[in-house]
Write an enzyme that holds these catalytic residues in place. Structure first.
Site, PDB file in Angstrom:
ATOM      1  N   THR A   1      -1.675   5.790   2.160  1.00 30.27           N
ATOM      2  CA  THR A   1      -2.939   5.051   2.195  1.00 30.27           C
ATOM      3  C   THR A   1      -3.078   4.273   3.489  1.00 30.27           C
ATOM      4  OG1 THR A   1      -2.868   4.818  -0.206  1.00 30.27           O
ATOM      5  CG2 THR A   1      -4.372   3.373   0.970  1.00 30.27           C
TER       6      THR A   1
ATOM      7  N   ARG B   1      -5.287   6.734  -7.782  1.00 29.24           N
ATOM      8  CA  ARG B   1      -4.997   8.167  -7.705  1.00 29.24           C
ATOM      9  C   ARG B   1      -4.924   8.796  -9.094  1.00 29.24           C
ATOM     10  NH1 ARG B   1      -0.008   7.838  -3.490  1.00 29.24           N
ATOM     11  NH2 ARG B   1       0.085  10.095  -3.850  1.00 29.24           N
TER      12      ARG B   1
ATOM     13  N   LEU C   1       0.858  -1.174   0.000  1.00 33.58           N
ATOM     14  CA  LEU C   1       0.000   0.000   0.000  1.00 33.58           C
ATOM     15  C   LEU C   1       0.898   1.229   0.000  1.00 33.58           C
ATOM     16  CD1 LEU C   1      -2.780  -0.794   2.665  1.00 33.58           C
ATOM     17  CD2 LEU C   1      -3.033  -0.830   0.180  1.00 33.58           C
ATOM     18  N   ASP C   2       0.457   2.305  -0.642  1.00 28.88           N
ATOM     19  CA  ASP C   2       1.217   3.544  -0.621  1.00 28.88           C
ATOM     20  C   ASP C   2       1.393   4.038   0.808  1.00 28.88           C
ATOM     21  OD1 ASP C   2       1.149   3.475  -3.364  1.00 28.88           O
ATOM     22  OD2 ASP C   2      -0.420   4.989  -3.568  1.00 28.88           O
ATOM     23  N   ARG C   3       2.447   4.785   1.037  1.00 26.24           N
ATOM     24  CA  ARG C   3       2.717   5.358   2.352  1.00 26.24           C
ATOM     25  C   ARG C   3       1.494   6.108   2.889  1.00 26.24           C
ATOM     26  NH1 ARG C   3       7.204   7.665   5.246  1.00 26.24           N
ATOM     27  NH2 ARG C   3       8.645   6.988   3.594  1.00 26.24           N
TER      28      ARG C   3
END
Length: 235
Positions: free
Chosen positions: A63, A164, A59-61
């Site tokens: 998120t 995104r 997961l993105d930082r």
């Protein structure tokens, strides 16, 4: 986090898999330059096994929400194959700036790297990899005197920054996205709300949901979300 804080974020546990509620603003693993990451806390999640669990996906930082871990090598192989085959369903919640014209739809736009200097930044690119997102409006409202919408997003592919970039390309970027979005003065309004994992052919798929994080309650409430109603059983 302390070991107690790490274990308090556990959403699901069995012999193969853990699902934790990842906090926003924390990298899941060390980057090329090092630094603290969520992996530093995995020792607290051994629960008697000789080795730490490991990431089954990313997961993105920025998120928050459901993050799947494999408890040992064979579990990671199984989960990795399920992710690769697209058999693990993921549902995200996002609050976006603006308002989609329709109430549901799909975004089928290939994605490629923005440029070589920004390896993780992406763009819509006809020559890029296929990327498909299914979306549905769950609520609309006004926040800070501007229209916003609460979306349920289902990525059918797993491209970097897919949700995104796709939302921004439609003209309704995710709030708090410092790269592609709008209103960078708030944290990213993106939650990995649910994962559905078919671990065993002889048993129902495992469904795990993450709670709404504090930094998304205000914007979701502006779109009609109420946590107490979400907990009520269907009549």
């Amino acid at each position: 986090m302390t070991p107690e804080e790490t274990r308090a974020r556990l959403l699901y546990r069995d012999g193969l898999m853990l699902v934790i509620d990842k906090p926003a603003g924390v990298a899941v693993h060390r980057g090329p330059k090092g630094g603290a990451s969520l992996e530093d806390d995995f020792e607290a999640l051994r629960f008697g096994l000789p080795r730490n669990p490991a990431l089954a996906h990313r997961l993105d930082r920025e998120t928050a929400g459901c993050l799947v871990l494999g408890r040992h090598h064979k579990a990671l192989e199984k989960l990795g194959l399920l992710f690769k085959q697209g058999k693990i369903a993921k549902t995200y919640w996002a609050v976006v700036a603006g308002a989609p014209d329709a109430d549901e739809g799909s975004i089928d736009l290939p994605l490629g790297r923005l440029d070589e200097k920004r390896g993780w930044w992406m763009k819509v690119d006809p020559k890029g990899q296929p990327a498909l997102t299914i979306w549905r409006v769950r609520g609309r409202g006004v926040w800070r005197e501007a229209p916003v919408a609460w979306l349920e997003l289902e990525p059918r592919t797993g491209r970097t920054h897919q949700l995104r970039v796709h939302c921004a390309a439609q003209g309704w970027p995710i709030l708090g996205d410092p790269i592609y979005g709008a209103r960078a003065d708030v944290p990213l309004q993106l939650l990995a709300r649910k994962v559905v994992v078919p671990l065993a052919k002889s048993a129902p798929a495992i469904e795990v949901e993450a709670p709404v994080p504090p930094h998304m309650r205000e914007t979701l409430a502006a779109c009609g979300f109420a946590e107490e109603t979400m907990r009520k059983p269907a009549l």
